[in-house]
Design an enzyme around this catalytic site. Structure first.
Site, PDB file in Angstrom:
ATOM      1  N   GLU A 115       6.946   7.501   5.645  1.00 55.56           N
ATOM      2  CA  GLU A 115       6.769   6.328   6.489  1.00 55.56           C
ATOM      3  C   GLU A 115       5.899   6.472   7.652  1.00 55.56           C
ATOM      4  OE1 GLU A 115      10.713   6.036   4.441  1.00 55.56           O
ATOM      5  OE2 GLU A 115       9.659   7.454   5.226  1.00 55.56           O
TER       6      GLU A 115
ATOM      7  N   LYS B  14       5.002  11.250  -2.561  1.00 61.78           N
ATOM      8  CA  LYS B  14       5.143  12.840  -2.904  1.00 61.78           C
ATOM      9  C   LYS B  14       5.182  12.748  -4.354  1.00 61.78           C
ATOM     10  CE  LYS B  14       7.297  14.559   1.300  1.00 61.78           C
ATOM     11  NZ  LYS B  14       8.772  15.316   1.747  1.00 61.78           N
TER      12      LYS B  14
ATOM     13  N   GLU C  82       9.382  22.587   4.157  1.00 62.41           N
ATOM     14  CA  GLU C  82       8.540  21.671   4.281  1.00 62.41           C
ATOM     15  C   GLU C  82       7.466  21.738   5.287  1.00 62.41           C
ATOM     16  OE1 GLU C  82       9.757  17.682   1.810  1.00 62.41           O
ATOM     17  OE2 GLU C  82      10.939  18.089   3.753  1.00 62.41           O
TER      18      GLU C  82
ATOM     19  N   TYR D 173     -16.719   4.829   2.197  1.00 54.51           N
ATOM     20  CA  TYR D 173     -15.652   5.206   1.470  1.00 54.51           C
ATOM     21  C   TYR D 173     -15.347   6.728   2.188  1.00 54.51           C
ATOM     22  CZ  TYR D 173     -15.882   1.384  -1.476  1.00 54.51           C
ATOM     23  OH  TYR D 173     -16.021   0.205  -2.155  1.00 54.51           O
TER      24      TYR D 173
END
Length: 159
Positions: free
Chosen positions: A114, A139, A62, A94
């Site tokens: 988190e 994910k 990862e 935005y």
């Protein structure tokens, strides 16, 4: 009546904090068409299904292979001026929010969703002066049989 229901007006000795709270309350209340009770207003913009590639996770692979993550954001406006003025100068841009989040994700590797969600929330609160934000980070298809997994957090500035 409003006086009976409003604890700020019931205070016997007003202090600067209660005066400021009353000022904010008065500034942000509106009359409902269905009632004579005042309403506090909070205008919220949202960005949904914002997908971005990121190096995120605890496993060695990862740290090398980018994954698509999905973000959903709800952002309270610092005020309701844009609703009244119809001027972009009074609104949150935005595109600037998206740019800032993309930069944050590129700047740093996050091990946990988190931590990424917390960093995004703090960025929105600090850089865009939002009083409240909800951030969802997911994910996609990372575990067989699970379409998405993630976290939603809400953060609010203390008055």
């Amino acid at each position: 009546t409003t006086k009976e229901m409003d604890p700020i007006r019931q205070a016997k000795k007003p202090n600067i904090s209660s005066i400021m709270s009353l000022a904010v309350f008065e500034k942000n209340r509106i009359k409902s068409n269905h009632s004579h009770k005042p309403l506090l207003t909070m205008d919220i913009i949202f960005l949904r299904d914002f997908k971005v590639k990121a190096l995120i996770g605890i496993y060695p692979w990862e740290r090398k292979v980018q994954q698509t993550i999905r973000l959903d954001l709800e952002i309270a406006l610092p005020n309701s001026l844009a609703c009244q003025s119809d001027h972009i100068e009074d609104a949150l841009d935005y595109a600037c929010i998206v740019e800032r989040i993309n930069a944050l994700i590129k700047e740093k590797h996050f091990s946990l969703l988190e931590a990424l969600a917390e960093n995004i929330a703090l960025t929105i609160l600090q850089d865009f002066h939002s009083p409240w934000v909800k951030v969802s980070v997911a994910k996609l298809s990372i575990i067989p049989g699970v379409q998405e997994l993630g976290i939603s957090i809400e953060r609010k500035l203390l008055a």
